[in-house]
Design a protein around this motif. Structure first.
Motif, PDB file in Angstrom:
ATOM      1  N   LEU A  10       0.829  -1.203   0.000  1.00  0.00           N
ATOM      2  CA  LEU A  10       0.000   0.000   0.000  1.00  0.00           C
ATOM      3  C   LEU A  10       0.868   1.259   0.000  1.00  0.00           C
ATOM      4  O   LEU A  10       0.622   2.199  -0.766  1.00  0.00           O
ATOM      5  CB  LEU A  10      -0.922   0.002   1.215  1.00  0.00           C
ATOM      6  N   ALA A  58      -8.897   4.115  -4.395  1.00  0.00           N
ATOM      7  CA  ALA A  58      -9.070   4.072  -2.940  1.00  0.00           C
ATOM      8  C   ALA A  58     -10.484   3.723  -2.526  1.00  0.00           C
ATOM      9  O   ALA A  58     -10.708   3.294  -1.389  1.00  0.00           O
ATOM     10  CB  ALA A  58      -8.655   5.412  -2.333  1.00  0.00           C
ATOM     11  N   VAL A  89     -11.179   0.449  -0.639  1.00  0.00           N
ATOM     12  CA  VAL A  89     -11.077   0.284   0.817  1.00  0.00           C
ATOM     13  C   VAL A  89     -12.401   0.613   1.486  1.00  0.00           C
ATOM     14  O   VAL A  89     -12.797  -0.041   2.452  1.00  0.00           O
ATOM     15  CB  VAL A  89      -9.953   1.182   1.374  1.00  0.00           C
ATOM     16  N   SER A 128      -5.713  -2.017  -9.135  1.00  0.00           N
ATOM     17  CA  SER A 128      -5.412  -1.190  -7.959  1.00  0.00           C
ATOM     18  C   SER A 128      -6.610  -1.093  -7.030  1.00  0.00           C
ATOM     19  O   SER A 128      -6.472  -1.117  -5.802  1.00  0.00           O
ATOM     20  CB  SER A 128      -4.972   0.211  -8.405  1.00  0.00           C
ATOM     21  N   THR A 129      -7.808  -0.990  -7.618  1.00  0.00           N
ATOM     22  CA  THR A 129      -9.028  -0.940  -6.801  1.00  0.00           C
ATOM     23  C   THR A 129      -9.221  -2.261  -6.058  1.00  0.00           C
ATOM     24  O   THR A 129      -9.587  -2.271  -4.868  1.00  0.00           O
ATOM     25  CB  THR A 129     -10.248  -0.643  -7.686  1.00  0.00           C
ATOM     26  N   MET A 166      -6.855  -2.339  -3.143  1.00  0.00           N
ATOM     27  CA  MET A 166      -7.363  -1.568  -2.008  1.00  0.00           C
ATOM     28  C   MET A 166      -8.489  -2.314  -1.282  1.00  0.00           C
ATOM     29  O   MET A 166      -8.580  -2.285  -0.053  1.00  0.00           O
ATOM     30  CB  MET A 166      -7.868  -0.206  -2.477  1.00  0.00           C
ATOM     31  N   GLY A 175      -8.290  -3.434   2.575  1.00  0.00           N
ATOM     32  CA  GLY A 175      -9.291  -3.035   3.559  1.00  0.00           C
ATOM     33  C   GLY A 175      -9.846  -4.202   4.344  1.00  0.00           C
ATOM     34  O   GLY A 175     -10.047  -4.117   5.558  1.00  0.00           O
TER      35      GLY A 175
END
Length: 415
Positions: free
Chosen positions: A241, A270, A273, A325-326, A329, A333
């Motif tokens: 991260l 982001a 998350v 990338s999503t 995240m 999370g």
């Protein structure tokens, strides 16, 4: 009555606040850290131009020294709060946060700015440790995980929106205006906390600051298989991260040429998350922390392997990078909140000290890995994707060892 709704009447330690206000103020306190971290991302080129720093990798120090102060400070915040209580350490930390913001506003040089950032990181180590310790003071087990997830749902909007907020501030005040906003937010949370936050650690539960007792508490923390193992695993996933955060401005504006649209792309990633926080809050009470976090960690490794393979095949275009990338995240999370709860579960009797050492281990390990990956940035995504995969694979190996190969198995007594 559902389990999470029952939380409102389970704990009376945080009165006069009700359950909703308790969650909101914990989220606001914890948000001091990601707000100070992520608002700076779009400002890095402007900081470099103002303070004559031309090396993009050197500008990563604005983020790295903040995290270094945050990680190192946690070592002392827990023992101090276990001795003197949560409230005085919390208030003191937020005062330092506001003073550090003032120093950054007036910083005449890059070195002075780095000093201010280190002090900001040090001060948010107090707020993070105290917030986590207060949750542990009031709740345990899956209830604690549920409260942490609800807290994350609220404060996770900060890293999603912070880069865009930073970009907006720079339209009228450039990068120094960001620190004005940080100072005003700090003053607001400080006032709220001073008026409403009670002491959650009874005098009878406080620990001595004598060196032997502190060292014994550290020993209990690092020799507990569950606590240490999940701290190392959390540090591994946090390393990926931090690498993303350190490199994001260079990657999204340098490789993918997004320019001023960089904050929107960062926010889109982001948001994973935030979704994870919602999913975790809904399901952790039913499935347990291990099922949730172990599934997420395996997904993390799959995403990392996919990103690495796509980069080597020359197929990692922007839409695929953003989608992966999503997912990264989202997996972070789900895993990190539960790793924290799992690590803290055996440490109720030394929650402050354990939270300190846990936070230091995860942050310093994460920043070390993230800095190595970030400083390896060479204009391509090869260093990032390789480091990402190795970090997550190592975390999975650690968790497998901690659980003796029995992944996904709920431990009903411990969560």
């Amino acid at each position: 009555m559902s389990e999470l709704n029952a939380n409102a009447v389970v704990s009376t330690v945080h009165r006069p606040m009700g359950f909703a206000e308790f969650v909101m103020i914990i989220a606001a306190i914890m948000a001091l850290n990601p707000l100070a971290m992520d608002m700076m991302l779009p400002a890095l080129p402007n900081i470099g131009a103002t303070l004559r720093i031309t090396d993009g990798n050197r500008l990563q120090a604005v983020l790295a020294v903040f995290l270094a102060g945050f990680g190192a400070g946690q070592l002392i915040m827990g023992p101090v709060s276990d001795r003197f209580g949560r409230r005085p350490v919390l208030i003191g930390g937020m005062v330092v946060y506001c003073v550090a913001s003032l120093l950054a506003i007036a910083a005449p040089s890059f070195e002075t700015l780095l000093l201010a950032r280190a002090l900001q990181g040090l001060s948010t180590s107090a707020t993070r440790v105290i917030a986590t310790s207060m949750v542990r003071d009031c709740y345990a087990g899956r209830r604690m995980a549920g409260v942490m997830s609800l807290t994350m749902m609220i404060f996770i909007a900060v890293p999603v929106l912070a880069p865009s907020l930073g970009q907006l501030v720079m339209l009228w005040a450039q990068w120094r205006g960001i620190f004005i906003v940080l100072m005003l937010y700090g003053v607001g949370v400080l006032t709220w906390s001073a008026l409403r936050v009670p002491e959650t650690l009874p005098v009878t539960a406080r620990k001595s600051l004598a060196i032997p007792q502190v060292l014994d508490a550290f020993r209990q923390t690092v020799t507990n298989r569950q606590t240490l193992g999940y701290a190392l695993a959390a540090g591994g996933v946090q390393g990926s991260l931090f690498a993303f955060v350190f490199c994001s401005q260079q990657v999204l504006t340098g490789i993918y040429k997004l320019g001023h649209y960089f904050p929107l792309a960062f926010a889109a990633a982001a948001i994973g998350v935030a979704i994870a926080g919602f999913v975790n809050a809904r399901l952790v009470g039913r499935l347990g922390m291990r099922v949730m976090s172990h599934s997420a960690l395996i997904g993390f490794v799959v995403v990392a392997g996919t990103m690495l393979g796509a980069e080597h095949l020359g197929m990692l275009n922007f839409p695929l990078f953003l989608a992966l990338s999503t997912l990264m995240m989202f997996a972070f999370g789900l895993s990190f909140a539960n790793f924290t709860a799992l690590a803290m579960e055996p440490q109720g009797h030394i929650a402050g000290t354990a939270s300190s050492l846990y936070g230091s281990i995860t942050t310093l390990l994460g920043i070390s890995l993230g800095a190595i990956i970030g400083q390896s940035y060479d204009g391509t995504l090869v260093p990032f994707t390789t480091g990402f995969f190795l970090c997550t694979l190592s975390a999975l190996a650690v968790v497998t060892v901690v659980e003796k190969g029995r992944l996904f198995v709920p431990h009903h007594k411990a969560g």
